[in-house]
Design a protein around this motif. Structure first.
Motif, short mmCIF file in Angstrom:
data_model
loop_
_atom_site.label_atom_id
_atom_site.label_comp_id
_atom_site.label_asym_id
_atom_site.label_seq_id
_atom_site.Cartn_x
_atom_site.Cartn_y
_atom_site.Cartn_z
N SER A 1 109.65 51.54 -45.85
CA SER A 1 109.99 51.64 -44.44
C SER A 1 108.89 52.39 -43.70
N GLU A 2 108.66 51.99 -42.46
CA GLU A 2 107.63 52.63 -41.66
C GLU A 2 108.16 53.81 -40.86
N ILE A 3 109.49 53.94 -40.75
CA ILE A 3 110.07 55.04 -39.99
C ILE A 3 111.17 55.71 -40.80
N GLU A 4 111.58 56.90 -40.39
CA GLU A 4 112.66 57.62 -41.04
C GLU A 4 114.00 56.97 -40.70
N ASP A 5 114.95 57.05 -41.62
CA ASP A 5 116.27 56.45 -41.38
C ASP A 5 116.98 57.07 -40.19
N LYS A 6 116.77 58.36 -39.94
CA LYS A 6 117.48 59.00 -38.83
C LYS A 6 117.03 58.46 -37.47
N GLU A 7 115.84 57.86 -37.39
CA GLU A 7 115.34 57.29 -36.15
C GLU A 7 115.81 55.86 -35.94
N ARG A 8 116.29 55.21 -37.00
CA ARG A 8 116.64 53.80 -36.94
C ARG A 8 118.03 53.61 -36.37
N ALA A 9 118.14 52.84 -35.30
CA ALA A 9 119.44 52.54 -34.71
C ALA A 9 120.02 51.28 -35.33
N PHE A 10 119.17 50.28 -35.59
CA PHE A 10 119.63 49.00 -36.14
C PHE A 10 118.44 48.32 -36.78
N SER A 11 118.66 47.65 -37.91
CA SER A 11 117.57 46.94 -38.57
C SER A 11 118.11 45.78 -39.38
N GLU A 12 117.44 44.64 -39.31
CA GLU A 12 117.74 43.51 -40.16
C GLU A 12 116.64 43.31 -41.19
#
Length: 171
Positions: free
Chosen positions: A102-113
């Protein structure tokens, strides 16, 4: 208590839209959350729960080109670099494996497919190949593995006779 008391709406009552009813119903909320959890668990496998189609089935997707002198297998690996992928050959099976990070931290992710994590694709080969001459290249997110066929080794197909019941011959 009658059966009508258990039903939250009746024939003569105005029904509320189902989305409002589901939001206030703890059982529907539990049902939705359980479905989401099962979908998340099965997403990492090459199958989906209850026979549905998974987006990860057969990932990475490959293309096989067979000609007289070699077999060329191309795999689409978007977003990966050559150092993220490993190619192995053994016992007649080509294995492509690696990890998509992943390119970003999970806490920053609002939604992902998008899918992240380890992957492995095993491709059994019907041809004898010259293992010391296998070549792999990676360009624009596509891995191409060229497997030269061994001389004089076409894939053999053997017809197996089917015995009829009662016609078995004793050896």
């Amino acid at each position: 208590m009658t059966m009508r008391d258990l039903i939250p709406w009746g024939r003569n009552q105005q029904t509320t839209p189902s989305r409002y009813r589901e939001d206030s119903d703890p059982f529907m909320t539990l049902h939705r959350e359980m479905n989401r959890l099962f979908d998340d668990v099965f997403r990492g496998f090459d199958m989906a729960p209850l026979g549905g189609m998974s987006r990860m089935t057969g990932w990475p997707q490959v293309e096989v080109v067979d000609n007289d002198k070699d077999v060329r297998i191309s795999a689409e690996l978007p977003g990966l670099e050559d150092e993220d992928v490993e190619v192995l050959m053994g016992d007649g099976v080509l294995t492509i494996r690696g990890e998509k990070k992943s390119e970003i931290e999970d806490k920053e992710r609002a939604f992902s497919e998008r899918h992240y994590g380890l992957f492995e694709r095993r491709i059994p080969l019907a041809w004898d190949v010259e293992e010391d001459k296998i070549d792999a290249s990676f360009r624009n997110g596509v891995l191409t593995v060229t497997l030269p066929k061994a001389a004089g080794s076409p894939p053999g197909v053997k017809r197996i006779p089917i015995n009829r019941a009662g016609d078995e011959t004793k050896h």
